[in-house]
Scaffold this motif. Sequence first.
Motif, mmCIF file in Angstrom:
data_model
loop_
_atom_site.group_PDB
_atom_site.id
_atom_site.type_symbol
_atom_site.label_atom_id
_atom_site.label_comp_id
_atom_site.label_asym_id
_atom_site.label_seq_id
_atom_site.Cartn_x
_atom_site.Cartn_y
_atom_site.Cartn_z
ATOM 1 N N VAL A 56 -40.616 -22.749 21.509
ATOM 2 C CA VAL A 56 -40.220 -24.076 21.051
ATOM 3 C C VAL A 56 -38.836 -24.337 21.615
ATOM 4 C CG1 VAL A 56 -39.669 -25.511 19.055
ATOM 5 C CG2 VAL A 56 -41.631 -23.955 18.964
ATOM 6 N N ASP A 57 -38.710 -25.414 22.369
ATOM 7 C CA ASP A 57 -37.462 -25.741 23.055
ATOM 8 C C ASP A 57 -36.927 -24.535 23.827
ATOM 9 O OD1 ASP A 57 -37.571 -28.395 22.299
ATOM 10 O OD2 ASP A 57 -36.391 -28.073 20.489
ATOM 11 N N GLN A 58 -37.816 -23.876 24.540
ATOM 12 C CA GLN A 58 -37.543 -22.768 25.452
ATOM 13 C C GLN A 58 -37.052 -21.497 24.759
ATOM 14 O OE1 GLN A 58 -35.235 -24.185 28.773
ATOM 15 N NE2 GLN A 58 -36.695 -25.813 29.197
ATOM 16 N N GLU A 59 -37.345 -21.348 23.462
ATOM 17 C CA GLU A 59 -37.045 -20.105 22.759
ATOM 18 C C GLU A 59 -38.329 -19.530 22.198
ATOM 19 O OE1 GLU A 59 -33.848 -19.724 20.098
ATOM 20 O OE2 GLU A 59 -32.547 -21.088 21.202
ATOM 21 N N LEU A 60 -38.596 -18.258 22.526
ATOM 22 C CA LEU A 60 -39.796 -17.605 22.000
ATOM 23 C C LEU A 60 -39.775 -17.638 20.483
ATOM 24 C CD1 LEU A 60 -40.230 -14.443 24.236
ATOM 25 C CD2 LEU A 60 -41.773 -16.396 24.050
ATOM 26 N N THR A 61 -40.926 -17.901 19.904
ATOM 27 C CA THR A 61 -41.004 -17.997 18.454
ATOM 28 C C THR A 61 -42.398 -17.602 17.994
ATOM 29 O OG1 THR A 61 -40.475 -19.398 16.575
ATOM 30 C CG2 THR A 61 -41.631 -20.449 18.404
ATOM 31 N N GLU A 62 -42.644 -17.732 16.704
ATOM 32 C CA GLU A 62 -43.945 -17.408 16.124
ATOM 33 C C GLU A 62 -44.697 -18.703 15.812
ATOM 34 O OE1 GLU A 62 -45.004 -14.266 15.888
ATOM 35 O OE2 GLU A 62 -43.106 -13.582 16.729
ATOM 36 N N PHE A 63 -45.974 -18.557 15.487
ATOM 37 C CA PHE A 63 -46.799 -19.728 15.216
ATOM 38 C C PHE A 63 -46.477 -20.415 13.894
ATOM 39 C CE2 PHE A 63 -48.952 -17.884 18.739
ATOM 40 C CZ PHE A 63 -49.499 -18.961 19.402
ATOM 41 N N ASP A 64 -45.711 -19.752 13.024
ATOM 42 C CA ASP A 64 -45.308 -20.398 11.773
ATOM 43 C C ASP A 64 -43.962 -21.121 11.910
ATOM 44 O OD1 ASP A 64 -43.662 -18.177 11.924
ATOM 45 O OD2 ASP A 64 -44.138 -17.421 9.930
#
Length: 82
Positions: A56-64
């Motif tokens: 999200v906005d070029q930062e790795l994240t989780e689906f939650d």
Amino acid sequence: MIDVLYFAWLRERIGLPKERIETSAETVADLVAELAAREERYALAFSDISALRVAVDQELTEFDAPLAGAREVAFFPPMTGG
């Protein structure tokens, strides 16, 4: 509006490298559910989210992860070394 980017085999299955969509999704998982409900090619691409990574906005994240204020969501397969 949010930009959704698709990489590697996701781009091939969906047939688009990116699209701009209007969404009421509150989390990445909500967005995936919205996309998968669109039509079969999306449902196929998102049928196994354990095989996907998201930024999200070029930062790795989780689906939650929340989407409030996000401008871009990118979906791609896990990176492999080599």
